[in-house]
Design an enzyme around this catalytic site. Structure first.
Site, PDB file in Angstrom:
ATOM      1  N   HIS A   1      -2.290   7.039   7.417  1.00  0.00           N
ATOM      2  CA  HIS A   1      -1.130   8.070   6.786  1.00  0.00           C
ATOM      3  C   HIS A   1      -2.183   9.373   6.291  1.00  0.00           C
ATOM      4  O   HIS A   1      -1.368  10.599   6.495  1.00  0.00           O
ATOM      5  CB  HIS A   1      -0.633   7.568   5.321  1.00  0.00           C
ATOM      6  CG  HIS A   1       0.431   6.559   5.700  1.00  0.00           C
ATOM      7  ND1 HIS A   1       1.737   6.969   6.418  1.00  0.00           N
ATOM      8  CD2 HIS A   1       0.621   5.348   5.715  1.00  0.00           C
ATOM      9  CE1 HIS A   1       2.624   6.024   6.178  1.00  0.00           C
ATOM     10  NE2 HIS A   1       1.811   5.055   5.864  1.00  0.00           N
TER      11      HIS A   1
ATOM     12  N   CYS B   1       6.420  -0.092   7.150  1.00  0.00           N
ATOM     13  CA  CYS B   1       5.954   1.066   6.264  1.00  0.00           C
ATOM     14  C   CYS B   1       7.086   1.416   5.472  1.00  0.00           C
ATOM     15  O   CYS B   1       8.171   1.296   6.042  1.00  0.00           O
ATOM     16  CB  CYS B   1       5.563   1.859   7.331  1.00  0.00           C
ATOM     17  SG  CYS B   1       4.919   3.505   6.512  1.00  0.00           S
ATOM     18  N   LEU B   2       6.841   1.818   4.246  1.00  0.00           N
ATOM     19  CA  LEU B   2       7.812   2.234   3.252  1.00  0.00           C
ATOM     20  C   LEU B   2       8.502   3.519   3.806  1.00  0.00           C
ATOM     21  O   LEU B   2       9.609   3.716   3.566  1.00  0.00           O
ATOM     22  CB  LEU B   2       7.327   2.633   2.076  1.00  0.00           C
ATOM     23  CG  LEU B   2       6.894   1.320   1.243  1.00  0.00           C
ATOM     24  CD1 LEU B   2       6.207   1.671  -0.088  1.00  0.00           C
ATOM     25  CD2 LEU B   2       8.178   0.253   0.865  1.00  0.00           C
TER      26      LEU B   2
ATOM     27  N   GLY C   1       0.893  -1.147   0.093  1.00  0.00           N
ATOM     28  CA  GLY C   1      -0.054   0.041   0.059  1.00  0.00           C
ATOM     29  C   GLY C   1       1.125   1.449  -0.169  1.00  0.00           C
ATOM     30  O   GLY C   1       1.975   1.243   0.288  1.00  0.00           O
TER      31      GLY C   1
ATOM     32  N   GLN D   1       3.124   9.781   1.462  1.00  0.00           N
ATOM     33  CA  GLN D   1       4.566   9.130   1.270  1.00  0.00           C
ATOM     34  C   GLN D   1       5.329   9.451   0.121  1.00  0.00           C
ATOM     35  O   GLN D   1       6.456   9.096  -0.022  1.00  0.00           O
ATOM     36  CB  GLN D   1       4.278   7.577   1.563  1.00  0.00           C
ATOM     37  CG  GLN D   1       3.667   7.035   2.869  1.00  0.00           C
ATOM     38  CD  GLN D   1       3.489   5.501   2.610  1.00  0.00           C
ATOM     39  OE1 GLN D   1       2.487   5.134   2.324  1.00  0.00           O
ATOM     40  NE2 GLN D   1       4.594   5.081   3.260  1.00  0.00           N
TER      41      GLN D   1
ATOM     42  N   HIS E   1      -4.053   1.047   7.982  1.00  0.00           N
ATOM     43  CA  HIS E   1      -2.628   1.396   7.997  1.00  0.00           C
ATOM     44  C   HIS E   1      -2.558   2.492   6.918  1.00  0.00           C
ATOM     45  O   HIS E   1      -1.981   3.696   7.479  1.00  0.00           O
ATOM     46  CB  HIS E   1      -1.636   0.411   7.633  1.00  0.00           C
ATOM     47  CG  HIS E   1      -0.229   0.889   7.629  1.00  0.00           C
ATOM     48  ND1 HIS E   1       0.753   0.461   8.392  1.00  0.00           N
ATOM     49  CD2 HIS E   1       0.527   1.712   6.693  1.00  0.00           C
ATOM     50  CE1 HIS E   1       2.058   0.988   8.070  1.00  0.00           C
ATOM     51  NE2 HIS E   1       1.668   1.768   7.001  1.00  0.00           N
ATOM     52  N   GLU E   2      -2.999   2.379   6.000  1.00  0.00           N
ATOM     53  CA  GLU E   2      -2.905   3.470   4.915  1.00  0.00           C
ATOM     54  C   GLU E   2      -3.702   4.657   4.840  1.00  0.00           C
ATOM     55  O   GLU E   2      -3.314   5.808   4.725  1.00  0.00           O
ATOM     56  CB  GLU E   2      -3.084   2.938   3.234  1.00  0.00           C
ATOM     57  CG  GLU E   2      -2.261   1.961   2.863  1.00  0.00           C
ATOM     58  CD  GLU E   2      -0.761   2.164   3.108  1.00  0.00           C
ATOM     59  OE1 GLU E   2      -0.525   3.358   2.753  1.00  0.00           O
ATOM     60  OE2 GLU E   2      -0.004   1.464   3.322  1.00  0.00           O
TER      61      GLU E   2
HETATM   62 NI    NI Z   1       2.741   3.229   5.891  1.00  0.00          NI
END
Ligand code: NI
Length: 185
Positions: free
Chosen positions: A146, A100-101, A45, A50, A142-143
């Site tokens: 953000h 997480c990226l 995701g 991000q 999670h997304e």
């Molecule tokens: Ni993340």
């Protein structure tokens, strides 16, 4: 086009993101770029903050996600979410090891409800409603966090948060194995 990933410490990750308007320029191209970036970085995701854009836009492809026993528990779940909202959560609280990226190399258990009912606009600005459980509900929660400026590390217990404080500070300084292009603060 592969976009650089903004890493923890960058203020864009802490902002509440703005709604996407129907006339947002080149929205389709942005969604394509976000998918490409997510695939190239092995993410499941990716939220617009991000990639440095404070916008309520998320892409997800959780196909083939596995649980702790390595059983595949989602076959296919590819979506673009525009201005998404969680209408309600349901089910048991479940712990799952998240990453997480924007926080490369760090994985921690996070407790979230097993199910969510959501509404969002798809890439064609069609209003959709969906009920999700398991891996799909996990990734979506999670997304969507953000978009509120919330990172998964905010959701671990107080003691754990203390223990990872230095790690997070090092990640913010770029001290991690860089597998892809990043933007630090
Ligand atoms: Ni993340």
């Amino acid at each position: 086009m592969i976009l650089p990933i903004y890493v923890i410490g960058n203020s864009v990750l802490r902002k509440k993101a703005e709604d996407v308007t129907k006339d947002y320029p080149d929205l389709k191209k942005l969604i394509e770029d976000m998918f490409e970036t997510m695939y190239k970085t092995d993410g499941v995701g990716l939220a617009a903050p991000q990639v440095g854009l404070s916008l309520r836009l998320v892409v997800v492809d959780a196909g083939g996600m596995t649980d702790d026993e390595n059983d595949v528990f989602t076959k296919s779940f590819k979506r673009a979410f525009i201005n998404p909202e969680i209408i309600e959560t349901f089910g048991e609280n479940v712990s799952y090891n998240e990453g997480c990226l924007s926080i490369p190399g760090l994985y921690e258990n996070v407790v979230r409800p097993d199910g969510v009912k959501i509404k969002y606009y798809d890439e064609n600005f069609q209003l959709k409603e969906e009920t999700l459980t398991g891996a799909c509900a996990r990734v979506v929660q999670h997304e969507f966090d953000h978009l509120e400026g919330v990172l998964f590390t905010d959701k671990v217990g107080a003691l754990k948060r203390k223990l990872i404080k230095n790690k997070l500070a090092n990640i913010a300084k770029g001290k991690f194995q860089q597998r892809f292009k990043v933007k630090l603060a």
